[in-house]
Scaffold this motif. Structure first.
Motif, short mmCIF file in Angstrom:
data_model
loop_
_atom_site.label_atom_id
_atom_site.label_comp_id
_atom_site.label_asym_id
_atom_site.label_seq_id
_atom_site.Cartn_x
_atom_site.Cartn_y
_atom_site.Cartn_z
N LYS A 16 3.44 10.09 1.15
CA LYS A 16 2.64 9.90 -0.06
C LYS A 16 2.96 8.53 -0.63
O LYS A 16 4.13 8.18 -0.85
CB LYS A 16 2.96 10.99 -1.09
CG LYS A 16 2.27 10.83 -2.41
CD LYS A 16 0.78 10.95 -2.31
CE LYS A 16 0.14 10.81 -3.68
NZ LYS A 16 -1.29 10.68 -3.63
N SER A 17 1.92 7.73 -0.87
CA SER A 17 2.10 6.39 -1.44
C SER A 17 1.64 6.37 -2.88
O SER A 17 0.58 6.91 -3.22
CB SER A 17 1.30 5.35 -0.64
OG SER A 17 1.86 5.16 0.62
N PHE A 18 2.44 5.73 -3.73
CA PHE A 18 2.12 5.53 -5.15
C PHE A 18 1.95 4.03 -5.35
O PHE A 18 2.90 3.27 -5.19
CB PHE A 18 3.24 6.07 -6.05
CG PHE A 18 3.51 7.53 -5.83
CD1 PHE A 18 2.75 8.49 -6.48
CD2 PHE A 18 4.52 7.95 -4.98
CE1 PHE A 18 3.00 9.84 -6.29
CE2 PHE A 18 4.78 9.29 -4.78
CZ PHE A 18 4.00 10.24 -5.43
N VAL A 19 0.72 3.60 -5.72
CA VAL A 19 0.41 2.18 -5.86
C VAL A 19 0.79 1.71 -7.26
O VAL A 19 0.44 2.33 -8.26
CB VAL A 19 -1.10 1.93 -5.60
CG1 VAL A 19 -1.44 0.47 -5.82
CG2 VAL A 19 -1.47 2.37 -4.20
N PHE A 20 1.53 0.58 -7.32
CA PHE A 20 1.90 -0.03 -8.60
C PHE A 20 0.94 -1.16 -8.95
O PHE A 20 0.51 -1.28 -10.08
CB PHE A 20 3.33 -0.59 -8.55
CG PHE A 20 4.38 0.47 -8.43
CD1 PHE A 20 4.41 1.56 -9.26
CD2 PHE A 20 5.36 0.37 -7.45
CE1 PHE A 20 5.38 2.54 -9.15
CE2 PHE A 20 6.34 1.34 -7.32
CZ PHE A 20 6.35 2.42 -8.16
N SER A 21 0.61 -2.00 -7.98
CA SER A 21 -0.28 -3.13 -8.21
C SER A 21 -1.09 -3.39 -6.94
O SER A 21 -0.53 -3.77 -5.91
CB SER A 21 0.52 -4.38 -8.58
OG SER A 21 -0.31 -5.51 -8.62
N GLU A 22 -2.42 -3.21 -7.05
CA GLU A 22 -3.26 -3.44 -5.88
C GLU A 22 -3.34 -4.92 -5.54
O GLU A 22 -3.41 -5.28 -4.37
CB GLU A 22 -4.67 -2.88 -6.12
CG GLU A 22 -4.72 -1.38 -6.11
CD GLU A 22 -6.14 -0.85 -6.21
OE1 GLU A 22 -7.08 -1.63 -5.95
OE2 GLU A 22 -6.30 0.33 -6.54
N ARG A 24 -1.03 -7.29 -5.85
CA ARG A 24 0.20 -7.73 -5.17
C ARG A 24 0.51 -6.88 -3.95
O ARG A 24 1.32 -7.26 -3.11
CB ARG A 24 1.39 -7.67 -6.13
CG ARG A 24 1.32 -8.74 -7.21
CD ARG A 24 2.52 -8.70 -8.11
NE ARG A 24 3.76 -8.58 -7.35
CZ ARG A 24 4.89 -8.16 -7.87
NH1 ARG A 24 4.93 -7.81 -9.13
NH2 ARG A 24 5.98 -8.08 -7.14
N GLY A 25 -0.06 -5.68 -3.87
CA GLY A 25 0.19 -4.79 -2.74
C GLY A 25 1.50 -4.04 -2.87
O GLY A 25 2.02 -3.54 -1.87
N GLY A 76 12.99 10.40 2.25
CA GLY A 76 13.17 8.95 2.14
C GLY A 76 12.21 8.34 1.15
O GLY A 76 11.12 8.86 0.89
N LEU A 77 12.61 7.20 0.59
CA LEU A 77 11.76 6.39 -0.29
C LEU A 77 11.75 4.97 0.27
O LEU A 77 12.77 4.45 0.70
CB LEU A 77 12.32 6.34 -1.71
CG LEU A 77 12.21 7.59 -2.56
CD1 LEU A 77 12.95 7.41 -3.88
CD2 LEU A 77 10.75 7.91 -2.83
N LYS A 78 10.56 4.37 0.24
CA LYS A 78 10.44 2.98 0.69
C LYS A 78 9.64 2.22 -0.35
O LYS A 78 8.55 2.66 -0.75
CB LYS A 78 9.73 2.92 2.04
CG LYS A 78 9.71 1.53 2.65
CD LYS A 78 8.89 1.48 3.93
CE LYS A 78 9.62 2.15 5.05
NZ LYS A 78 8.93 1.94 6.36
N LEU A 79 10.16 1.10 -0.81
CA LEU A 79 9.51 0.27 -1.82
C LEU A 79 8.96 -0.98 -1.17
O LEU A 79 9.70 -1.74 -0.54
CB LEU A 79 10.51 -0.10 -2.92
CG LEU A 79 10.00 -1.01 -4.03
CD1 LEU A 79 8.88 -0.32 -4.80
CD2 LEU A 79 11.13 -1.40 -4.96
N TYR A 80 7.65 -1.18 -1.29
CA TYR A 80 6.99 -2.40 -0.82
C TYR A 80 6.71 -3.26 -2.04
O TYR A 80 6.14 -2.79 -3.01
CB TYR A 80 5.65 -2.08 -0.14
CG TYR A 80 5.78 -1.27 1.12
CD1 TYR A 80 5.94 -1.88 2.35
CD2 TYR A 80 5.71 0.12 1.08
CE1 TYR A 80 6.03 -1.14 3.52
CE2 TYR A 80 5.80 0.88 2.23
CZ TYR A 80 5.95 0.24 3.44
OH TYR A 80 6.05 0.98 4.58
N TYR A 81 7.10 -4.53 -2.00
CA TYR A 81 6.83 -5.42 -3.13
C TYR A 81 6.38 -6.78 -2.67
O TYR A 81 6.48 -7.13 -1.53
CB TYR A 81 8.03 -5.54 -4.06
CG TYR A 81 9.27 -6.07 -3.41
CD1 TYR A 81 9.57 -7.43 -3.48
CD2 TYR A 81 10.16 -5.23 -2.73
CE1 TYR A 81 10.73 -7.92 -2.88
CE2 TYR A 81 11.29 -5.72 -2.15
CZ TYR A 81 11.58 -7.07 -2.22
OH TYR A 81 12.70 -7.57 -1.64
#
Length: 81
Positions: A16-22, A24-25, A76-81
Motif C-alpha cells: 500500500k502506497s501513501f502519496v505525500f507529494s505528487e 516531487r514523487g 516493512g516500510l519504505k520511504l521514497y523522497y
C-alpha cells in the motif's frame, strides 16, 4: 537416488502506497509479506540437504528427519523522497 515428498510453498505480499507529494514523487510504502502462507508441513526429503537418514545401521534409516521453516510474517516500510 533417493527422493522424498514434494513441496507446496505459497508466498503472499501486500503493498500500500501513501502519496505525500505528487509533484516531487515522495511517498511511503507499507509492505506485509507472508512466507509459507498456508503453513503446510514441508519435509526435507533431499539426500543432499541432509533430510533423509542414510545411516544403514540406524533405527531411523530411510526416514525423513527434518522440515523446512514454518509460516513467517514480515512487515516493512519504505520511504521514497
Amino acid at each position: 537416488m533417493v527422493r522424498g515428498p514434494g513441496r507446496d510453498n505459497w508466498n503472499i505480499s501486500l503493498f500500500k502506497s501513501f502519496v505525500f507529494s505528487e509533484s516531487r514523487g515522495s511517498r511511503l510504502e507499507f509492505r506485509a509479506e507472508s512466507f509459507n502462507t498456508w503453513n503446510h508441513t514441508q519435509f526435507k526429503g533431499d539426500y543432499n540437504n541432509g533430510g533423509i537418514s542414510t545411516n544403514f545401521g540406524a533405527t531411523n534409516f530411510g526416514a525423513v528427519t527434518s522440515a523446512f521453516d514454518p509460516r513467517t510474517f514480515q512487515l516493512g516500510l519504505k520511504l521514497y523522497y
